[in-house]
Design an enzyme around this catalytic site. Sequence first.
Site, PDB file in Angstrom:
ATOM      1  N   GLN A  83      -6.057   0.143   3.385  1.00  0.00           N
ATOM      2  CA  GLN A  83      -5.606   0.397   4.746  1.00  0.00           C
ATOM      3  C   GLN A  83      -6.771   0.903   5.591  1.00  0.00           C
ATOM      4  O   GLN A  83      -7.568   1.716   5.144  1.00  0.00           O
ATOM      5  CB  GLN A  83      -4.473   1.421   4.734  1.00  0.00           C
ATOM      6  CG  GLN A  83      -3.872   1.683   6.102  1.00  0.00           C
ATOM      7  CD  GLN A  83      -2.706   2.663   6.028  1.00  0.00           C
ATOM      8  OE1 GLN A  83      -2.238   3.009   4.945  1.00  0.00           O
ATOM      9  NE2 GLN A  83      -2.243   3.116   7.172  1.00  0.00           N
ATOM     10  N   SER A 124      -8.068   2.481  -2.644  1.00  0.00           N
ATOM     11  CA  SER A 124      -6.743   3.021  -2.352  1.00  0.00           C
ATOM     12  C   SER A 124      -5.679   1.932  -2.509  1.00  0.00           C
ATOM     13  O   SER A 124      -5.429   1.464  -3.621  1.00  0.00           O
ATOM     14  CB  SER A 124      -6.726   3.643  -0.956  1.00  0.00           C
ATOM     15  OG  SER A 124      -5.550   4.373  -0.735  1.00  0.00           O
ATOM     16  N   LEU A 125      -5.056   1.492  -1.423  1.00  0.00           N
ATOM     17  CA  LEU A 125      -4.069   0.404  -1.499  1.00  0.00           C
ATOM     18  C   LEU A 125      -4.638  -0.816  -2.214  1.00  0.00           C
ATOM     19  O   LEU A 125      -3.924  -1.521  -2.946  1.00  0.00           O
ATOM     20  CB  LEU A 125      -3.633   0.057  -0.073  1.00  0.00           C
ATOM     21  CG  LEU A 125      -2.666  -1.081   0.221  1.00  0.00           C
ATOM     22  CD1 LEU A 125      -3.340  -2.438   0.257  1.00  0.00           C
ATOM     23  CD2 LEU A 125      -1.495  -1.097  -0.744  1.00  0.00           C
ATOM     24  N   ARG A 172       5.385   2.013  -1.001  1.00  0.00           N
ATOM     25  CA  ARG A 172       4.314   3.015  -0.916  1.00  0.00           C
ATOM     26  C   ARG A 172       3.985   3.321   0.547  1.00  0.00           C
ATOM     27  O   ARG A 172       3.868   4.480   0.942  1.00  0.00           O
ATOM     28  CB  ARG A 172       3.071   2.498  -1.651  1.00  0.00           C
ATOM     29  CG  ARG A 172       1.868   3.444  -1.655  1.00  0.00           C
ATOM     30  CD  ARG A 172       0.720   2.743  -2.384  1.00  0.00           C
ATOM     31  NE  ARG A 172      -0.443   3.569  -2.592  1.00  0.00           N
ATOM     32  CZ  ARG A 172      -1.491   3.649  -1.775  1.00  0.00           C
ATOM     33  NH1 ARG A 172      -1.473   2.961  -0.635  1.00  0.00           N
ATOM     34  NH2 ARG A 172      -2.529   4.404  -2.058  1.00  0.00           N
ATOM     35  N   HIS A 177      -4.033  11.021   0.136  1.00  0.00           N
ATOM     36  CA  HIS A 177      -4.780  11.488  -1.043  1.00  0.00           C
ATOM     37  C   HIS A 177      -4.960  13.004  -1.035  1.00  0.00           C
ATOM     38  O   HIS A 177      -6.028  13.529  -1.351  1.00  0.00           O
ATOM     39  CB  HIS A 177      -6.119  10.756  -1.154  1.00  0.00           C
ATOM     40  CG  HIS A 177      -5.971   9.272  -1.186  1.00  0.00           C
ATOM     41  ND1 HIS A 177      -5.363   8.623  -2.238  1.00  0.00           N
ATOM     42  CD2 HIS A 177      -6.294   8.319  -0.276  1.00  0.00           C
ATOM     43  CE1 HIS A 177      -5.334   7.325  -1.979  1.00  0.00           C
ATOM     44  NE2 HIS A 177      -5.883   7.111  -0.797  1.00  0.00           N
ATOM     45  N   GLN A 231      -2.964   8.811  -7.919  1.00  0.00           N
ATOM     46  CA  GLN A 231      -3.823   8.399  -6.804  1.00  0.00           C
ATOM     47  C   GLN A 231      -3.292   8.896  -5.464  1.00  0.00           C
ATOM     48  O   GLN A 231      -4.051   9.160  -4.533  1.00  0.00           O
ATOM     49  CB  GLN A 231      -3.931   6.867  -6.786  1.00  0.00           C
ATOM     50  CG  GLN A 231      -4.957   6.305  -5.809  1.00  0.00           C
ATOM     51  CD  GLN A 231      -4.455   5.061  -5.106  1.00  0.00           C
ATOM     52  OE1 GLN A 231      -3.518   5.114  -4.324  1.00  0.00           O
ATOM     53  NE2 GLN A 231      -5.086   3.938  -5.396  1.00  0.00           N
TER      54      GLN A 231
END
Length: 314
Positions: A10, A94-95, A119, A203, A252
Amino acid sequence: MKTAFLFPGQGAQQVGMMSDLADASSLARSVFAAADEQLGYALSEICFHGPAERLDATDIAQPAMFVCSAAAAAAMKEALGDNAPVAAMAAGLSLGEYTALHAAGAIDFCSALDLVAKRGRFMAEASEARPSGMVSIIGLDEQKVVELCIAAAEGAVLAPANFNSPGQIVISGDIEACKQAAELAKEFGAKGAMPLKVAGAFHSEFMAPAAEKLAQAIAGVEIRTPELPVIANVDAEPHGNAESIKDKLIRQMTSPVRWEQSVRRMLDDGVERFYEIGSGRVLAGLMRRIDRRVKVVSINSAAALAELAGVLVQ
């Protein structure tokens, strides 16, 4: 030459992304069509035409980035056939870690899309519950960033969230603590501090409610051992079996993304060529700061794919 695939997360989204690839590739179009049908709304239209405010929303941006990367990977295979690059390793920011796991055969497209859509929704809900944010700190090492966070937080939540590259660490936490950190950064020797346009403190412990919901969602999902090493964000080590993957994906949500360490792990394992598959060139930009000698080929448009095809057939 050992090759790795990288998948953006993202923040790399932009209106118009992959529209030309969808025009040029029947496989890419089929990926978007499948996603639109599964989600129950025209994600492809938001990717191709916006509006930007909708595309940038966390609940849309996350499935959009996943689908665009999956479509780009499909277009690359369709265009290049037997000449298509073959990855020996993969990683995602991340994503993007979900996309990497999908590319490595650990999770099927429909299951991955369902997870990333949930998510995004869970993270958006957690962000709305408590005012929070993120700030990119330029020019400080980890120790100095931690010291800055302690000084700025004054008892509130503020901690490193993304170790992106040397001298670029993103911090995450309480919105007032973020503002204070941005003001104090230069006193600690930072070259700059830039508040990020994100919904909340990703995070960090602010995402604990989202992590709890994700744990429930992921419990029943079939995940297999990856067919190739996929480097996990939380520890920069290759993912293991299904239960370990689920555990690390949940962790995560509230743990820092160790991107620089992940890239260095792949370099140490002998990777010499990287392909960034998806929107933008964020990961290529980070690579220039991690190791300027390493080239990253970005597969982010029909023109980029055509250029790659021309190079490979020479």
